[in-house]
Design an enzyme around this catalytic site. Sequence first.
Site, short mmCIF file in Angstrom:
data_model
loop_
_atom_site.label_atom_id
_atom_site.label_comp_id
_atom_site.label_asym_id
_atom_site.label_seq_id
_atom_site.Cartn_x
_atom_site.Cartn_y
_atom_site.Cartn_z
N ILE A 217 0.82 -1.22 0.00
CA ILE A 217 0.00 0.00 0.00
C ILE A 217 0.85 1.26 0.00
O ILE A 217 0.72 2.12 -0.85
CB ILE A 217 -0.97 0.02 1.21
CG1 ILE A 217 -1.98 -1.14 1.12
CG2 ILE A 217 -1.72 1.35 1.25
CD1 ILE A 217 -2.85 -1.28 2.36
N SER A 218 1.72 1.39 0.95
CA SER A 218 2.50 2.63 1.03
C SER A 218 3.73 2.41 1.88
O SER A 218 3.86 1.40 2.56
CB SER A 218 1.66 3.75 1.66
OG SER A 218 1.44 3.46 3.02
N SER A 219 4.61 3.37 1.81
CA SER A 219 5.79 3.27 2.66
C SER A 219 6.15 4.63 3.21
O SER A 219 5.69 5.66 2.73
CB SER A 219 6.97 2.69 1.89
OG SER A 219 7.51 3.68 1.04
N THR B 291 9.21 6.46 6.26
CA THR B 291 10.48 6.19 6.94
C THR B 291 10.33 5.12 8.01
O THR B 291 11.28 4.47 8.38
CB THR B 291 11.02 7.47 7.57
OG1 THR B 291 9.93 8.23 8.03
CG2 THR B 291 11.82 8.26 6.56
N GLY C 213 8.61 2.36 7.72
CA GLY C 213 8.50 1.02 7.17
C GLY C 213 7.47 0.97 6.07
O GLY C 213 7.29 1.95 5.33
N ARG C 214 6.75 -0.15 5.99
CA ARG C 214 5.82 -0.32 4.88
C ARG C 214 4.46 -0.81 5.37
O ARG C 214 4.36 -1.42 6.42
CB ARG C 214 6.35 -1.38 3.92
CG ARG C 214 7.59 -0.99 3.21
CD ARG C 214 8.37 -2.22 2.80
NE ARG C 214 9.34 -1.84 1.79
CZ ARG C 214 9.09 -1.86 0.49
NH1 ARG C 214 7.91 -2.26 0.05
NH2 ARG C 214 10.00 -1.48 -0.36
N VAL C 215 3.47 -0.55 4.54
CA VAL C 215 2.13 -1.04 4.86
C VAL C 215 1.65 -1.95 3.72
O VAL C 215 1.80 -1.61 2.55
CB VAL C 215 1.14 0.11 5.07
CG1 VAL C 215 -0.25 -0.44 5.35
CG2 VAL C 215 1.59 1.00 6.22
N LYS D 171 1.05 -3.09 9.07
CA LYS D 171 2.12 -2.09 9.11
C LYS D 171 3.37 -2.80 9.59
O LYS D 171 3.39 -3.34 10.70
CB LYS D 171 1.72 -0.98 10.08
CG LYS D 171 2.71 0.16 10.20
CD LYS D 171 2.05 1.29 10.99
CE LYS D 171 2.96 2.48 11.18
NZ LYS D 171 2.23 3.59 11.83
N ASP E 101 -0.86 14.26 15.47
CA ASP E 101 -0.52 14.25 14.05
C ASP E 101 -1.77 14.06 13.19
O ASP E 101 -1.78 13.28 12.25
CB ASP E 101 0.51 13.16 13.74
CG ASP E 101 1.21 13.41 12.39
OD1 ASP E 101 1.12 14.56 11.89
OD2 ASP E 101 1.81 12.48 11.85
#
Lengths: 400, 447
Positions: free
Chosen positions: B39-41, B43, B45-47, B63, B165
């Site tokens: 899906i996305s990355s 800093t 890590g990755r999802v 995640k 955030d």
Amino acid sequence: MATDFWASSHYKRWIVDRATLKESRSDDLQYVDDPEYLDFFAIFFANVITKLGKKLNFRQRVIATAIVFFRRFYIKNSYCETDPFIVIAACCYVAGKAEESPVHIKNMVAEARLFFSQQPYGVKYFPSDNSKLAEMEFYLVADLECDLTVFHPYRTLLSICKKESSNDLQTEAGEVGVGVDDGPRYWGSGDGQLELPDDAFQLAWSIINDTYRSDLCLLYPPHLLAITALYLAVVLHGPTRELLQQQSHSVEVTPVHSSPRRSSRQSSSTSLGHAKKPSQDFVAFFAELNISMPLVATIAQEIISLYTLWERYLEDSDLVDSAKSAFHGHAQAQLGASHSGVSTPVENLDDAQRPHGATPTFLLQVLMRMRENRLSDMALASSGRPVAVNKMLERTQAAG
Amino acid sequence: MHEEWSHTLLQSDPMRFYRAKRDRLHQAVTSKYTILGFISSGTYGRVYKAQSLEPDGQIHAIKKFKPDKEGDVVTYTGISQSAIREIALNREISHENVVALKEVILEDKSIYMVFEYAEHDFLQVIHHYSQTLRIQIASQVLKSLIYQLLNGLVYLHSAHILHRDLKPANILITASGVVKIGDLGLARLIYQPLQPLFAGDKVVVTIWYRAPELLLGAKHYNKAVDCWAVGCVFAELASLRPIFKGEEAKLDSKKNVPFQRDQLLKIFEVLGTPTEKDWSGLKDMPEYQNMKRLDTYPNRLAEWCQTRIRSQQGYDLIRQLFAYDPDKRLTAKEALAHKWFQEDLRPTRNVFFPVSAHHLPPQRRITQDEAPSMMGMPAPTQAQTLSQVAPGHGQAQGQHLSQQSQVNLSQQSKPGSTASFGSVSGGAVGSFSGGQGGSARKKPRIG
């Protein structure tokens, strides 16, 4: 919710019963000569964590969280199959982060290595490699099921007590006054706060510190431990006890100015409710709390049993923040005399029948023997040879 | 005899048997989930999008925190403070409008957090409306989005959790139209903290959503910073672009937090320069002297809202969320009770309820090319059928990547909190280019 105890992981997953605790020690019981040594372990390792925590400049709450992590870990694991010193270092490391007081892993390893290498521990094998501690952290967090938010009795104590003096006590390592905010009490109760002389409050605080030397933090919700500590403190604190006795003798008559509490009360703000009552009725205060007083009495007995055991635990330097001295020798007598609510006095100890006290050095030898025997047994079991004698079985047979 | 070797072993590898036992009992991520795609990355890590191998076959977002590396060797260096926070908080909370954590798997030096899956996020919806549909979000949809966002925030705040955030990329929406606040990587418990908040994280909240008290260097802040961010998100949904799109002044080499001149100017241009009448604590702000040197502006919020929010009550809500004085700013609870939500058309449980089918945002895009090499590869046929790419969607992503790279965090805080798994719908568009993306692109703020 992170402030709702009843919805917390602590309440839902980590309050266990005695049977569970017993089961969790079943492997250890096979390797230990006397089951009581395991109770001494509870004191010994809590002391190790406390001392290491002080070296790391941890606040009391961080130390308490580390101890709870340690106890939770040993619900699932055995002393005879693990190295408690590495577990302790990992517990302190994670507790620091969980309580927003992180310590860098390098410092953690350095402090733990240095501290454990000293006497009486003499642990020379603690790995200097950061990754070993980090690896243990991984296993620890998994064993803790990622439940890293721990509730402690200190919060309850702070929320139900109004201290006599307005300024904070430095002896509490600055815990008091740190962000005591508008959070609701997470246990139902009557309203109003208990007014307590500073030294009685301090005594209650120290009793709470001491409960971490046993499995009490696994058995009971923290607010019950706090109320029990408060109850013991009120009973044990001389001037407060006198007041209590006055109240119980003459319920109608309000105590006059003889009480040392009176003078300071006048300087503190007097609420409407208090205006009618010149002095607080401790008994009524406890009665109005929405908790089980018999359960409090049971916990009180268990705390006293802890002190009785602790009396026979010999460690060179005692910890300054303990209430142990208040209980020294005459704790039972005071309790028996001052409040009939605790009907069962501590069981009479016949010193001659008891094994002698334990020292850290002795306990470390016990531990090492347990671990070596366990290791041998596992090796032998796989090779098909007979395993060492089961101590638990041996004891049962000896008992007939 | 055996005692000698056992003694030696206990000295050389004291936890050997414990590890062996734990490893034996461990259930691998790939034994429980099929990885469908990336899906996305960020800093952190990755999802990945993943499907449970349990009979229900639920879809999840996993995640995976980046494993620590020393050189090329993956090693254990300790779990980051932000991962500990995110894990610890997520284990305690449960609310319909907060992304639920299903489980955490610690495996092979990596942490996998398994979340409930959400098909959309606010950022993606904004792109969809601005790039594909080229229309405003209907006011009822807008109202539902903000209502559910506030509902989740009330819960977090009642649990004494600051999110710190909030931004469109971190606010997700399920396929059934339920808003879910995500990414608690920067969140913190504020109940009886042992350390003051500013001690841990020097900079919080992505710059465009950062409250004025933070921009002016306040050491003490509270839940009001999240409420400001809600105001910014509200405005962004209404206008389909960030309302205060300032340029972030970067931390200097000594990690000193610089004066955020440009971001403050962007705020002043709309809300006017704050005065002590608005905010009695203003002159006590560390950056007050710097602020006084800026040009002054009148308040133009009413004008700004006229074409964008088109409701007197909506304007009133945003006005109160944008109160300069944190103590006067609407709390999440007060905002939730605002009249705007009681006037027709009322918010709906499915935020997409009034949206016609062909206007619905597309499914989250997943890719195979950013090969999830660190996890077992799924059967390609299965994964490809699930990957749906909306026309024009990739373009939109490229334009808004800058938003992801805007957060600038101190070392202690997790850099990865920038992008939740919902942040980039098309992960293949490009990797983040180190936080400079936003600076080059300047857009007019008003009009």
